[in-house]
Scaffold this active site. Structure first.
Site, short mmCIF file in Angstrom:
data_model
loop_
_atom_site.label_atom_id
_atom_site.label_comp_id
_atom_site.label_asym_id
_atom_site.label_seq_id
_atom_site.Cartn_x
_atom_site.Cartn_y
_atom_site.Cartn_z
CD GLU A 305 5.00 -53.32 19.54
OE1 GLU A 305 4.45 -54.41 20.06
OE2 GLU A 305 6.17 -53.19 19.15
CB CYS A 339 -1.76 -53.63 25.91
SG CYS A 339 -0.22 -52.96 26.17
#
Ligand code: NAP
Length: 540
Positions: A305, A339
């Site tokens: 990720e 993020c």
């Protein structure tokens, strides 16, 4: 969240609707009950009175000290030593993998119902400790209290969600059609089974949820785990490890190692005795891990990720108050170090000036300072390196572009002891490199566009595809969902334009350079990734 509203002694007989208990998520955190503040403040005082302790590695269920140590300093004030941690060496990583390997047969042989029971216990412990845990998270990362509480509570909810998935799917043991054999009876079953030893490497920004979530998924699926936190956040990593161990996981099922990514992390990704890995962090490190992991003797799962460069599109039909609030919260919350943070905003020309005016009005009112204090929404960035990067990016924007707000480090009074940066809004030419580079700081770029098509072209013209936001009509929103290249999409959301996913509500995962698996954390297809299918045919 372990927050109980006081119940009257007798149930009320009036027709008044019962008051709903407060449930913390990233979308509800803007209006918490008063008691939540009181509980946090009490816990913060307790935690601050006990700073500076030494914390061990946890390998094979035992504590271990390393020859070298490192201090964990708070980004709020670099003089605050939060704890002393072990600078693990390559041998510690090897030993943790060996401990996980020897515990693997026992753990994978434990019934899934028993694993669910233990993991639910771990989730309950995290919830029970949420206030102390969040106080440590706030001090270590520089999160404000609500962000810190949500990071911890989300972890418990992620683990509980994966337990729910195991239960709903009967541990992923499913009967199949039996093939028609003349003279025999076939019994066909599909079973998902664990891989073995799973490594979890987490980033600094959500040090609890992005460690506890993947670990919970790997564990409930029957894998043993070796976990390495980011060097900036070993303390929250240790507190998480304690919850797993205190819940009663057998020795070696969950192992905790601290130490540099370049040595300990490197060993974890290159050791052939590891069967799977979940990495969450930057694109550069993630791709290196993905490629190194693929170079083994046979294919092994790597869930990477990675970063984001998340766009927001504002149409001329948007509710501009909502759009400005949503962008403000997502671009600058946690100092832009999510993020999922908004980093690019494309606004249709007729409404651009008004949108920017509304956003600037919110920026003017931002309170920056020690984020553990209730009045402050923004805290520091994670370390000196990040603060220097911030200054460098602002210089680049001054050279080619215009800074509309911020653009400087804040060093007034006590803030000089930490890494505080003003939230920054800027304009830049379309070919400026910062339109495509993940800065991971409180810097957001805004541009006027002639049409929604132009906005979409620019929104998708990056290597990332994590989150995206839209403000406009319902019909336009549907068009946005159909065309934007991102794993997590929101439309017309004032709580956050691109941030604020919660398990079970918004599964979270990236497309393109933002993620390797196409499956999202806290979603319907996540926990299956920690298992491999075995079909079983028994003929009688
Ligand atoms: P990072 O620098 O990539 O570090 C992430 C982790 O990788 C840390 O534990 C780090 O350890 C470790 N590491 C570094 N080099 C390594 C190596 N050679 N081998 C193995 N491990 C290594 O990222 P970060 O600064 O902590 O976090 C910010 C990044 O994470 C941003 O790009 C953000 O977008 C991304 N992120 C993505 C998601 C998502 O769900 N997609 C969520 C959160 C954050 P050390 O700290 O010891 O170096």
């Amino acid at each position: 969240m372990p927050f109980k509203t006081k119940r009257p002694n007798k149930p009320a007989r009036t027709a008044k609707p019962a008051k709903r208990a407060f449930r913390l998520t990233y979308a509800t955190m803007f209006d918490p009950p008063e008691e939540l503040h009181t509980n946090f403040e009490r816990a913060l005082a307790r935690v601050k009175a006990d700073l500076g302790r030494e914390y061990p590695l946890l390998i094979g269920g035992t504590e271990r000290l390393a020859a070298a140590k490192f201090e964990d300093h708070s980004p709020i004030n670099r003089g605050w030593v939060l704890g002393v941690f072990q600078k693990g060496a390559v041998q510690d990583a090897k030993d943790a993998i060996a401990a996980a390997r020897s515990a693997a047969p026992l753990w994978s042989g434990t019934t899934w119902q028993q694993r669910v029971k233990l993991l639910r216990k771990a989730a309950a412990l995290i919830t029970k400790r949420v206030f102390e845990f969040a106080a440590a998270d706030a001090l270590e990362v520089g999160k404000n209290r609500m962000e810190a509480l949500a990071d911890v509570q989300e972890t418990a909810d992620l683990i509980a969600y994966y337990c729910d998935q195991m239960e709903k799917n009967n541990g992923f043991e499913k009967p199949l059609r039996n093939d028609p054999l003349k003279g025999y009876t076939a019994h066909n079953v599909s079973v998902l089974r664990p891989y073995g030893v799973w490594v979890v490497i987490s980033p600094f920004n959500f040090p609890v949820a992005l460690a506890g979530g993947p670990s919970g998924g790997a564990l409930v699926a029957g894998n043993t785990v070796v976990f390495k936190p980011a060097t900036d956040t070993p303390w929250t990593g240790y507190l998480l490890a304690r919850c797993f161990l205190d819940a009663g996981l057998p020795p070696g099922v969950f192992n905790f190692v601290t130490g540099p990514g370049s040595t300990v992390g490197q060993e974890l990704m290159s050791n052939p005795d590891v069967d799977g890995i979940t990495f969450t962090g930057s694109y550069d490190v993630g791709m290196r891990i993905y490629q190194t992991f693929a170079a083994g003797k046979h294919p092994r799962p790597c869930i990477a990720e990675m970063g984001g460069k998340n766009p927001v599109i504002v149409s001329r039909h948007a509710d501009l108050d909502r759009a400005a609030l949503g962008v403000f919260r997502s671009a600058f919350g946690l100092q832009g170090q999510k993020c999922s943070a908004t980093s690019r905003v494309f606004v249709e020309k007729p409404v651009k000036e008004e949108f920017v005016r509304k956003l600037l009005a919110l920026l003017e009112k931002t309170s920056i300072g020690d984020p553990t204090a209730r009045k402050n929404w923004l805290g520091p960035v994670i370390n000196e390196g990040a603060a220097r990067d911030f200054e460098g990016f602002c210089d680049e924007l001054r050279q080619r572009g215009t800074i509309l707000f911020g653009g400087r480090r804040i060093t007034d009074g006590a803030l000089a002891e930490g890494f505080f940066c003003a939230p920054t809004l800027a304009e830049a030419p379309e070919d400026h490199r910062l339109w495509k580079h993940e800065m991971f700081l409180p810097i957001c770029l805004v541009a006027a566009v002639d049409s929604l098509d132009e906005a979409m072209r620019r929104a998708n013209d990056v290597d990332y595809g994590l989150t995206a936001g839209f403000y406009g009509s319902t019909k336009e929103a549907q068009w946005f969902f159909d065309h934007v290249e991102a794993g997590v999409c929101y439309a017309n959301r004032p709580q956050g334009a691109t941030t604020g996913a919660w398990p079970g509500f918004q599964p979270f995962g990236g497309w393109k350079g933002s993620g390797s698996s196409g499956k999202s954390a806290g979603g319907l297809y996540y926990v299956q990734q920690f298992m491999r299918e075995q079909s079983r045919t028994l003929v009688s």
